[in-house]
Design a protein around this motif. Structure first.
Motif, PDB file in Angstrom:
ATOM      1  N   LYS A 142       0.838  -1.193   0.000  1.00  0.00           N
ATOM      2  CA  LYS A 142       0.000   0.000   0.000  1.00  0.00           C
ATOM      3  C   LYS A 142       0.882   1.255   0.000  1.00  0.00           C
ATOM      4  O   LYS A 142       1.921   1.268   0.651  1.00  0.00           O
ATOM      5  N   PRO A 143       0.488   2.275  -0.756  1.00  0.00           N
ATOM      6  CA  PRO A 143      -0.802   2.508  -1.409  1.00  0.00           C
ATOM      7  C   PRO A 143      -0.912   1.974  -2.838  1.00  0.00           C
ATOM      8  O   PRO A 143      -1.867   2.305  -3.536  1.00  0.00           O
ATOM      9  N   ALA A 144       0.059   1.191  -3.279  1.00  0.00           N
ATOM     10  CA  ALA A 144      -0.072   0.557  -4.598  1.00  0.00           C
ATOM     11  C   ALA A 144      -1.285  -0.365  -4.588  1.00  0.00           C
ATOM     12  O   ALA A 144      -1.722  -0.835  -3.539  1.00  0.00           O
ATOM     13  N   SER A 145      -1.805  -0.662  -5.754  1.00  0.00           N
ATOM     14  CA  SER A 145      -3.055  -1.428  -5.855  1.00  0.00           C
ATOM     15  C   SER A 145      -2.837  -2.937  -5.938  1.00  0.00           C
ATOM     16  O   SER A 145      -3.790  -3.691  -6.159  1.00  0.00           O
ATOM     17  N   ARG A 171      -5.906   5.476  -0.764  1.00  0.00           N
ATOM     18  CA  ARG A 171      -5.099   5.629  -1.975  1.00  0.00           C
ATOM     19  C   ARG A 171      -5.003   4.321  -2.744  1.00  0.00           C
ATOM     20  O   ARG A 171      -5.021   4.312  -3.978  1.00  0.00           O
ATOM     21  N   MET A 172      -4.906   3.202  -2.031  1.00  0.00           N
ATOM     22  CA  MET A 172      -4.871   1.909  -2.709  1.00  0.00           C
ATOM     23  C   MET A 172      -6.157   1.667  -3.475  1.00  0.00           C
ATOM     24  O   MET A 172      -6.143   1.220  -4.628  1.00  0.00           O
ATOM     25  N   GLY A 173      -7.292   1.957  -2.836  1.00  0.00           N
ATOM     26  CA  GLY A 173      -8.569   1.781  -3.522  1.00  0.00           C
ATOM     27  C   GLY A 173      -8.683   2.645  -4.762  1.00  0.00           C
ATOM     28  O   GLY A 173      -9.140   2.201  -5.817  1.00  0.00           O
ATOM     29  N   LYS A 174      -8.242   3.899  -4.643  1.00  0.00           N
ATOM     30  CA  LYS A 174      -8.289   4.804  -5.801  1.00  0.00           C
ATOM     31  C   LYS A 174      -7.363   4.317  -6.905  1.00  0.00           C
ATOM     32  O   LYS A 174      -7.712   4.368  -8.098  1.00  0.00           O
ATOM     33  N   ASN A 175      -6.172   3.850  -6.521  1.00  0.00           N
ATOM     34  CA  ASN A 175      -5.228   3.349  -7.523  1.00  0.00           C
ATOM     35  C   ASN A 175      -5.757   2.108  -8.228  1.00  0.00           C
ATOM     36  O   ASN A 175      -5.444   1.872  -9.397  1.00  0.00           O
ATOM     37  N   ALA A 176      -6.565   1.329  -7.515  1.00  0.00           N
ATOM     38  CA  ALA A 176      -7.140   0.119  -8.111  1.00  0.00           C
ATOM     39  C   ALA A 176      -8.336   0.455  -9.004  1.00  0.00           C
ATOM     40  O   ALA A 176      -8.686  -0.318  -9.895  1.00  0.00           O
ATOM     41  N   GLY A 177      -8.970   1.589  -8.743  1.00  0.00           N
ATOM     42  CA  GLY A 177     -10.121   1.980  -9.546  1.00  0.00           C
ATOM     43  C   GLY A 177     -11.456   1.551  -8.974  1.00  0.00           C
ATOM     44  O   GLY A 177     -12.437   1.419  -9.715  1.00  0.00           O
ATOM     45  N   CYS A 178     -11.509   1.343  -7.651  1.00  0.00           N
ATOM     46  CA  CYS A 178     -12.770   0.957  -7.036  1.00  0.00           C
ATOM     47  C   CYS A 178     -13.280   2.077  -6.127  1.00  0.00           C
ATOM     48  O   CYS A 178     -12.601   3.079  -5.905  1.00  0.00           O
ATOM     49  N   GLU A 228      -8.093  12.690   2.048  1.00  0.00           N
ATOM     50  CA  GLU A 228      -8.055  11.763   0.909  1.00  0.00           C
ATOM     51  C   GLU A 228      -9.342  11.782   0.100  1.00  0.00           C
ATOM     52  O   GLU A 228      -9.395  11.247  -1.000  1.00  0.00           O
ATOM     53  N   LYS A 229     -10.396  12.382   0.669  1.00  0.00           N
ATOM     54  CA  LYS A 229     -11.680  12.536  -0.026  1.00  0.00           C
ATOM     55  C   LYS A 229     -12.192  11.207  -0.582  1.00  0.00           C
ATOM     56  O   LYS A 229     -12.422  11.041  -1.784  1.00  0.00           O
ATOM     57  N   ALA A 230     -12.371  10.267   0.329  1.00  0.00           N
ATOM     58  CA  ALA A 230     -12.956   8.975  -0.040  1.00  0.00           C
ATOM     59  C   ALA A 230     -14.387   9.173  -0.534  1.00  0.00           C
ATOM     60  O   ALA A 230     -15.040  10.177  -0.223  1.00  0.00           O
ATOM     61  N   ASP A 231     -14.887   8.222  -1.288  1.00  0.00           N
ATOM     62  CA  ASP A 231     -16.256   8.315  -1.797  1.00  0.00           C
ATOM     63  C   ASP A 231     -17.280   8.317  -0.669  1.00  0.00           C
ATOM     64  O   ASP A 231     -18.326   8.957  -0.759  1.00  0.00           O
ATOM     65  N   MET A 282     -13.146  -0.420  -1.227  1.00  0.00           N
ATOM     66  CA  MET A 282     -12.031  -0.568  -0.291  1.00  0.00           C
ATOM     67  C   MET A 282     -12.340   0.241   0.958  1.00  0.00           C
ATOM     68  O   MET A 282     -12.622   1.444   0.884  1.00  0.00           O
ATOM     69  N   LEU A 283     -12.281  -0.421   2.129  1.00  0.00           N
ATOM     70  CA  LEU A 283     -12.610   0.230   3.385  1.00  0.00           C
ATOM     71  C   LEU A 283     -11.399   0.223   4.315  1.00  0.00           C
ATOM     72  O   LEU A 283     -10.778  -0.824   4.532  1.00  0.00           O
ATOM     73  N   GLY A 284     -11.046   1.399   4.851  1.00  0.00           N
ATOM     74  CA  GLY A 284      -9.892   1.444   5.739  1.00  0.00           C
ATOM     75  C   GLY A 284      -9.830   2.709   6.560  1.00  0.00           C
ATOM     76  O   GLY A 284     -10.558   3.682   6.314  1.00  0.00           O
ATOM     77  N   ASP A 285      -8.933   2.681   7.541  1.00  0.00           N
ATOM     78  CA  ASP A 285      -8.813   3.784   8.491  1.00  0.00           C
ATOM     79  C   ASP A 285      -7.640   4.710   8.192  1.00  0.00           C
ATOM     80  O   ASP A 285      -7.442   5.695   8.913  1.00  0.00           O
ATOM     81  N   ALA A 286      -6.850   4.388   7.169  1.00  0.00           N
ATOM     82  CA  ALA A 286      -5.639   5.167   6.898  1.00  0.00           C
ATOM     83  C   ALA A 286      -5.612   5.661   5.454  1.00  0.00           C
ATOM     84  O   ALA A 286      -6.255   5.091   4.566  1.00  0.00           O
ATOM     85  N   LYS A 287      -4.812   6.692   5.239  1.00  0.00           N
ATOM     86  CA  LYS A 287      -4.706   7.263   3.902  1.00  0.00           C
ATOM     87  C   LYS A 287      -4.190   6.241   2.899  1.00  0.00           C
ATOM     88  O   LYS A 287      -4.572   6.275   1.725  1.00  0.00           O
ATOM     89  N   TYR A 288      -3.350   5.307   3.360  1.00  0.00           N
ATOM     90  CA  TYR A 288      -2.808   4.291   2.459  1.00  0.00           C
ATOM     91  C   TYR A 288      -3.926   3.409   1.890  1.00  0.00           C
ATOM     92  O   TYR A 288      -3.865   2.981   0.735  1.00  0.00           O
TER      93      TYR A 288
END
Length: 212
Positions: A141-144, A172-179, A197-200, A163-169
Motif C-alpha cells: 500500500k498505497p499501490a493497488s 489511496r490503494m482503492g483509488k489506484n485500483a479503480g474501485c 483523501e476525499k474517499a467516496d 475498499m474500506l480502511g482507516d488510513a490514507k494508504y
C-alpha cells in the motif's frame, strides 16, 4: 456493492498499541533510538518490517534492522492473542454483509499467515472469501497490488467493489485500483489526514457500511 475489501488493523480490530509497545521495548533493549508512539501509529498501513528498517537507519543501526524486526514480532506474538480487540459493531456488520451474499476480503500490511492466524483467533475466518498480505505482492500500500491480486483470483468487477480502511494508504490503494473507497473513522489515528483523501464515503460506525 458486491465485493468489500477491508483493511485489518484499525478497521476490523485494534492492535496498534501492541505494535507500539513491542517495537519500543525492543528498540530500547537494543540501545537504538526508540521511535515515538505517534511515528509508529502514522506508519500503520505499510509493512512493519519496512518501517522498522527505516527507524533502525534513523537510529544509525541499519545493521540491526532484521534483528529488531524479528525481536519486535516475537514480542508482539506474546501479546496479540490476548490484547487484540474487535471494534464494537464490526462482527455484526461483517455477518450481515455475508448473509446478504456479499463477498468479503482482507487487504493488509501483515503477512498472509499473520492474517490467517488473527482471523481464526478472532473467530472471523469463515466470514471472508480470501485475504492478501504484503508478503504476496511486489508493491505494498498505497499501490493497488493487493486488490489487483484478489480481482485476478476471483474475477471481481471493480465497479461493484469498495475498499474500506482507516488510513490514507487504504484510500489511496482503492483509488489506484479503480474501485469505490470508504474511510472508516472509528479506528483512525489521524482523522484529519484521512479526510483529506476525499474517499467516496465516510463512516463513523461499522453498521453504517451496510448503507453503502
Amino acid at each position: 456493492m458486491e465485493n468489500y475489501f477491508f483493511d485489518f488493523d484499525g478497521t476490523i480490530c485494534e492492535s496498534r498499541h501492541i505494535y507500539a509497545a513491542s517495537v519500543q521495548k525492543t528498540f530500547e533493549a537494543r540501545g537504538v533510538k526508540v521511535p515515538s508512539t505517534e511515528d509508529i501509529y502514522q506508519a500503520m498501513g505499510i509493512p512493519i518490517d519496512v518501517s522498522i528498517a527505516r527507524w533502525a537507519q534513523e537510529g544509525h543501526r541499519s545493521d540491526l534492522a532484521q534483528t529488531l524486526f524479528a525481536e519486535s514480532m516475537a514480542e508482539y506474538a506474546l501479546l496479540e492473542d490476548d490484547q487484540v480487540r474487535l471494534f464494537p459493531g464490526i462482527v455484526k456488520t461483517l455477518t450481515q454483509l455475508k448473509l446478504a451474499g456479499k463477498q468479503l476480503f482482507v487487504c493488509s500490511s501483515k503477512t498472509h499467515p499473520e492474517i490467517a492466524h488473527n482471523l481464526e483467533n478472532l473467530g472471523l475466518l469463515d466470514l471472508f472469501v480470501d485475504f492478501v498480505g504484503a508478503d504476496e505482492v511486489v508493491n505494498h500500500k498505497p499501490a493497488s497490488d493487493e486488490i489487483d491480486l484478489l480481482v485476478k483470483r476471483h474475477g471481481l468487477n471493480l465497479s461493484e467493489s469498495v475498499m474500506l480502511g482507516d488510513a490514507k494508504y487504504d484510500i489511496r490503494m482503492g483509488k489506484n485500483a479503480g474501485c469505490t473507497t470508504c474511510a472508516c473513522t472509528w479506528g483512525a489515528f489521524d482523522p484529519a489526514s484521512l479526510k483529506k483523501e476525499k474517499a467516496d464515503y465516510t463512516v463513523d460506525y461499522p453498521l453504517e457500511i451496510l448503507a453503502i
